[in-house]
Structure formats: structure tokens, C-alpha cells
Design an enzyme around this catalytic site. Structure first.
Site, PDB file in Angstrom:
ATOM      1  N   GLU A  76      -9.867   5.888  -0.894  1.00  0.00           N
ATOM      2  CA  GLU A  76      -8.718   5.529  -1.735  1.00  0.00           C
ATOM      3  C   GLU A  76      -8.250   4.137  -1.304  1.00  0.00           C
ATOM      4  O   GLU A  76      -8.304   3.809  -0.124  1.00  0.00           O
ATOM      5  CB  GLU A  76      -7.625   6.587  -1.546  1.00  0.00           C
ATOM      6  CG  GLU A  76      -6.215   6.183  -1.947  1.00  0.00           C
ATOM      7  CD  GLU A  76      -6.059   5.883  -3.420  1.00  0.00           C
ATOM      8  OE1 GLU A  76      -6.564   6.636  -4.259  1.00  0.00           O
ATOM      9  OE2 GLU A  76      -5.416   4.858  -3.736  1.00  0.00           O
ATOM     10  N   CYS A 107      -9.375  10.056 -17.063  1.00  0.00           N
ATOM     11  CA  CYS A 107      -8.231  10.060 -17.977  1.00  0.00           C
ATOM     12  C   CYS A 107      -8.534   9.154 -19.172  1.00  0.00           C
ATOM     13  O   CYS A 107      -7.648   8.835 -19.950  1.00  0.00           O
ATOM     14  CB  CYS A 107      -6.970   9.603 -17.250  1.00  0.00           C
ATOM     15  SG  CYS A 107      -7.158   8.031 -16.425  1.00  0.00           S
ATOM     16  N   GLN A 124      -0.796  13.560  -9.902  1.00  0.00           N
ATOM     17  CA  GLN A 124      -0.868  13.975 -11.308  1.00  0.00           C
ATOM     18  C   GLN A 124       0.501  14.459 -11.793  1.00  0.00           C
ATOM     19  O   GLN A 124       1.172  15.209 -11.076  1.00  0.00           O
ATOM     20  CB  GLN A 124      -1.902  15.094 -11.477  1.00  0.00           C
ATOM     21  CG  GLN A 124      -3.343  14.607 -11.400  1.00  0.00           C
ATOM     22  CD  GLN A 124      -3.795  13.862 -12.654  1.00  0.00           C
ATOM     23  OE1 GLN A 124      -3.013  13.539 -13.546  1.00  0.00           O
ATOM     24  NE2 GLN A 124      -5.080  13.560 -12.701  1.00  0.00           N
TER      25      GLN A 124
HETATM   26  N1  SAH Z   1      -7.848  12.079  -7.213  1.00  0.00           N
HETATM   27  C1  SAH Z   1      -6.436  11.791  -7.127  1.00  0.00           C
HETATM   28  C2  SAH Z   1      -6.062  10.388  -7.647  1.00  0.00           C
HETATM   29  C3  SAH Z   1      -6.623   9.973  -8.964  1.00  0.00           C
HETATM   30  S1  SAH Z   1      -5.901   8.516  -9.655  1.00  0.00           S
HETATM   31  C4  SAH Z   1      -5.621  12.860  -7.835  1.00  0.00           C
HETATM   32  O1  SAH Z   1      -6.168  13.676  -8.566  1.00  0.00           O
HETATM   33  O2  SAH Z   1      -4.408  12.905  -7.645  1.00  0.00           O
HETATM   34  C5  SAH Z   1      -6.991   7.249  -9.194  1.00  0.00           C
HETATM   35  C6  SAH Z   1      -6.796   6.736  -7.784  1.00  0.00           C
HETATM   36  O3  SAH Z   1      -7.759   5.698  -7.568  1.00  0.00           O
HETATM   37  C7  SAH Z   1      -5.438   6.098  -7.505  1.00  0.00           C
HETATM   38  O4  SAH Z   1      -4.874   6.730  -6.376  1.00  0.00           O
HETATM   39  C8  SAH Z   1      -5.768   4.628  -7.222  1.00  0.00           C
HETATM   40  O5  SAH Z   1      -4.923   4.066  -6.238  1.00  0.00           O
HETATM   41  C9  SAH Z   1      -7.189   4.700  -6.747  1.00  0.00           C
HETATM   42  N2  SAH Z   1      -8.034   3.496  -6.912  1.00  0.00           N
HETATM   43  C10 SAH Z   1      -7.992   2.592  -7.911  1.00  0.00           C
HETATM   44  N3  SAH Z   1      -8.984   1.688  -7.779  1.00  0.00           N
HETATM   45  C11 SAH Z   1      -9.693   2.028  -6.662  1.00  0.00           C
HETATM   46  C12 SAH Z   1     -10.838   1.499  -6.022  1.00  0.00           C
HETATM   47  N4  SAH Z   1     -11.452   0.415  -6.478  1.00  0.00           N
HETATM   48  N5  SAH Z   1     -11.279   2.124  -4.904  1.00  0.00           N
HETATM   49  C13 SAH Z   1     -10.665   3.247  -4.434  1.00  0.00           C
HETATM   50  N6  SAH Z   1      -9.574   3.791  -5.017  1.00  0.00           N
HETATM   51  C14 SAH Z   1      -9.086   3.203  -6.114  1.00  0.00           C
END
Ligand code: SAH
Length: 455
Positions: free
Chosen positions: A332, A407, A282
Site C-alpha cells: 500500500e 471500482c 470501503q
Molecule cells: N484493499 C483496500 C483498499 C482499496 S482502495 C480495501 O478494500 O479497503 C485502493 C488503495 O490503493 C488505496 O488505499 C490507495 O492508497 C492505494 N494505492 C493507490 N495507488 C497505489 C500504488 N501505486 N501502489 C500501492 N497502493 C496504491
């Protein structure tokens, strides 16, 4: 109505991207840099049957909510598309956006969205920057692309970035000039330096610089690194990324470590986090901590809870709450980020977490098949939201609560509608302002299984 015609209009609303809205002859016009209540001379830029785009030629009446102090250059660049609106009004705008989506898309009339949680610092908050490097009038420049274009606007004070990041960008730009390294030319496909990325750990101050280049060889890169690390002792990681494709994507596939460490370390809610160049993190650290705190409070965690951290990035959410529950399962899709989350668990002495690298959809199904029965599920997907299959399988395990961190309140509202059809009720919605001066807003929603919490 035709192009270049000038008409007097009143702005009646703001679009979700923060453009002024005017209604003329049954058409909806979108106008940059215009606020509700303002009366303007509008130049017509483009019209179709139902919509049009206009530009302010002159203001006949100015909104009392206009932020007169803001330099409009920033607006044009597109990095601060709400900078012309006073901050308290930005917060109201975000609350209203979320409320509208909950009503129109999720079809829920009866729930009041909470007032947007204000940022502690409405300026100089971003811990990350991605800056294109181009040649303008013979000189290498760094800046931002003007909205919807690839026209570089040179800029030195980025206004919403942490000041140390601006300083590193400027020093890098000056050295690139002095060492005569060639900026990328998009039209010709020539030149070397495409972009520079900077990440800064908010609490430790550690910085990472990524040089995105068209080719592997960077002339005189040793001099560049020597100078920069001398000037910025907190610069602990310099990485090269090679992107030789004709593409709008900033990063290519290949990363090379040029100096120092592969990660920088930051702190959130008392834990240390290692962050790789590829990992999501973030961009507003203190406000992300508040966001996670809101999410944890909504979840009403109990020691016996089994929690899921879906879309986990480097594990920030799951590791923040691990001490309060029995076990956390996280998923992830980016391998480096999963590695980071596993390492982060170790470093912080957290043993009751399991992070896997997979698509959230199939991990959810696997956990279901393995008989894992989560009591609370956290989801934090990218802008496009969840897939129907994820929603199905997550509802099938019947957690008491689902905490949705988003978001994009439009896709969240769409997914909430789906969850409601599967027996979950939306109980609370809290917008949190991680992105002051822009139209973006982060939001947390609490979904509860019908019958839970009614005792
Ligand atoms: N919860 C974390 C990241 C949120 S951003 C934080 O607060 O920092 C969303 C995340 O989802 C990213 O890291 C992206 O790589 C991951 N992502 C996107 N598509 C996905 C999917 N189909 N399965 C698992 N993760 C995914």
C-alpha cells in the site's frame, strides 16, 4: 440544432454515469434525470458536432421503472445520481454495464456476468461523509455541491448516509453557527472552515470528525468539542486538517489531533480494524464484507497458498483471509494506512502477514526478485486500474489465480485483456452493489492461469 431549442425525443439507453441517452439527427444527447422508454420534451443545453446535452422540460411518457418517491433534490446534488431508478433496475443496469465493458473493452463474448449482488440496505448505508461548508444568503450552511459545480445545496437528510452521521453533521453545523466560526469563501480565499468529514465505524458506532480549516487557529474549538462529545458519546476522535491551498482537493497535508484517538475501530469478517483519517476504508461495511467474501470464494484458498494483497489499504482483504493460507504479502502506498494494517495484524493476533509501504509495481518486482512465489494474487486498485508493469510482473510469477477487485469495470476490462495476452483466462465476474442509488459499482473478476483447474 441550437441551444434552447425544444425537441421531442425518446430516451433509448442510460450512459455509464446514469444519464438518459437520446439520438437526434445523428447526435447522441445526454439528459439528466431521464430513463429509457421515456418520451420527453428536451431543451437543448449545448451541442457539438457529435454530441449534445439536454434537459427535461416535460415528460410525455414516464418509465414504469421510475422511482417516484425519491426527492429529486438529491439527484441534482449529485450524491444519488441513480436515485430516480427503481432499485431492481439499478442492479440490472450495473450488471449490463459490466457485461458491456467485458465485451467491448476486454473483447470477451462468451462469459456471462453474474447478476449484481443486491445491497442489504439500499438507503442510509454510507459510513463516511465529506461535507463542504459555505455561506449562503448570510448563513453558514452544510450540504453537497451540485453535480459539476461548486454551488452548495444545503441539505440535512443525506439519504444515503448512516443517520448518525447526518445527526453529527447537523449538530456541528449548528455549533459552527452559534460560535460564529467563519465558513470558507472560495472566491475571496477568506474564512476558516472549508469542510467537515465524518467517519463512523459501522459495527462499533465509533465516530471521527475532521475539521478542514484554512488556518491552524480555530477560535472556541474547545467549546465545540465539549458540546459535541457531550451530545455524541460515540464521538471518540476529533481531528483538524489544514488546507490553505486554492484547490479542489478536500484535505491538506497537515493533520492535528484535537480530541481523543487518532483512529476509530470497526469490525469486518470477525477482525478489528483501526482506521485513520487518511486511510481508505470501503464506505459500505456490510457490503464490503460480502465483496471480500466473494473474492475469497473465487480464490479457492488452500492452506499452502502464498497470497498477495496488492493495494491493501488498512489490510482488510489480506487479514480477512490470512487464517486460510500460509502467508500474505501486502502493499500500500499511504504510510498511515500501512501502519494501520500492521497494527491491525497485531491486534487480531495474525502473524503470517507482511505489509510494506511502496508502489505496488515496485513491491511486486521486489518480491519477484526475492524469490517469493505467490499462488494467488488479489488486486484492488483505484479507478485508474493497474499499470502495464504491474500486470507484467504479476503474470511473470505465474500465480494460479488472480482475483481482481475493481471500482471501475472499464479499466478492469482493459487490464483483463492484457492478462489474457499473458496466459490468463477470465472465468467469473460478479458485480456487488456497494453504492446503491449511484451509478458506481464494485466488481470482482477471477483470472485463472491457462491449464489450472482443468484436471
Ligand atoms: N484493499 C483496500 C483498499 C482499496 S482502495 C480495501 O478494500 O479497503 C485502493 C488503495 O490503493 C488505496 O488505499 C490507495 O492508497 C492505494 N494505492 C493507490 N495507488 C497505489 C500504488 N501505486 N501502489 C500501492 N497502493 C496504491
Amino acid at each position: 440544432m441550437e441551444k434552447n431549442q425544444i425537441v421531442e425525443v425518446e430516451i433509448v439507453d442510460l450512459s455509464h454515469e446514469g444519464q438518459g441517452i437520446a439520438k437526434v439527427d445523428g447526435r447522441v444527447f445526454f439528459v439528466d434525470n431521464a430513463l429509457p422508454g421515456e418520451v420527453i420534451q428536451m431543451r437543448v443545453l449545448k451541442v457539438t458536432k457529435k454530441i449534445g446535452y439536454g434537459k427535461v422540460e416535460d415528460w410525455l411518457k414516464v418509465s414504469p421503472h421510475r422511482n417516484q418517491a425519491t426527492n429529486v433534490t438529491y439527484l441534482r446534488t449529485g450524491i444519488a445520481d441513480l436515485g430516480h431508478l427503481n432499485y431492481d433496475q439499478q442492479l440490472l443496469f450495473k450488471q449490463k454495464q459490466v457485461q458491456q465493458n467485458i465485451k467491448k473493452i476486454a473483447g470477451i463474448d462468451s462469459l456471462d456476468v453474474a447478476p449484481t449482488l443486491a445491497a442489504n440496505a439500499p438507503l442510509a448505508y454510507r459510513n463516511k461523509a465529506a461535507v463542504p461548508i459555505r455561506r449562503i444568503q448570510g448563513q453558514l450552511e452544510s450540504g453537497f455541491f451540485r453535480k459539476n459545480s461548486h454551488d452548495l445545496i444545503p441539505i440535512e437528510d443525506f439519504y444515503i448516509q448512516e443517520k448518525e452521521i447526518d445527526a453529527l453533521i447537523l449538530a456541528t453545523r449548528n455549533l459552527l453557527r452559534r460560535l460564529d466560526l467563519k465558513p470558507y469563501d472560495e472566491k475571496e480565499g477568506t474564512g476558516l472552515i472549508r469542510n467537515i468529514l465524518v467517519r463512523r465505524a459501522h459495527y462499533t458506532g465509533e465516530m471521527m470528525l475532521v475539521l478542514v480549516t484554512t488556518r491552524p487557529k480555530i477560535f472556541r474549538v474547545e467549546q465545540l468539542i465539549e458540546q459535541l462529545t457531550k451530545e455524541f458519546p460515540h464521538l471518540v476522535s476529533v481531528i483538524q486538517n489544514i488546507n490553505d491551498q486554492k484547490t479542489n482537493a478536500i484535505l491538506g497535508q497537515e493533520f492535528r489531533l484535537l480530541y481523543g484517538k487518532e483512529t476509530i475501530t470497526d469490525q469486518m469478517l470477525g477482525n478489528n480494524f483501526e482506521i485513520s483519517a487518511q486511510s481508505f476504508y470501503q464506505v459500505n461495511t456490510p457490503m464490503a464484507e460480502k465483496l471480500y467474501q466473494v473474492a475469497m470464494d473465487m480464490a479457492d484458498l488452500q492452506p499452502a497458498d502464498i497470497a498477495i494483497d496488492a493495494y491493501s489499504g488498512i489490510g482488510t482483504i489480506g487479514l480477512s483471509l490470512a487464517k486460510q493460507v500460509d502467508h500474505v504479502y501486502g502493499v500500500e502506498v499511504i504510510p498511515k494506512a500501512v501502519e494501520d494494517s500492521q497494527k491491525n495484524a497485531q491486534t487480531n493476533g495474525i502473524t503470517n502477514v507482511t505489509y510494506v509501504c511502496d508502489q505496488a509495481e515496485s513491491a511486486m518486482q521486489n518480491w519477484l526478485d526475492q524469490g517469493i512465489r505467490p499462488t494467488v494474487i488479489f488486486v484492488d486498485p483505484p479507478r485508474k486500474g493497474l499499470t502495464p508493469s504491474f500486470i507484467q510482473s504479476s503474470a511473470q510469477v505465474q500465480p494460479d489465480r488472480i482475483v481482481y477487485i475493481s471500482c471501475n469495470s472499464a479499466t478492469m476490462a482493459r487490464d483483463v485483456k492484457h492478462y489474457q495476452e499473458l496466459g490468463y483466462t477470465l472465468k467469473q465476474v460478479q458485480p456487488v452493489d456497494l453504492f446503491p442509488q449511484t451509478h458506481h459499482v464494485e466488481v470482482v473478476g477471477l483470472l485463472e492461469k491457462e491449464g489450472v483447474g482443468q484436471s
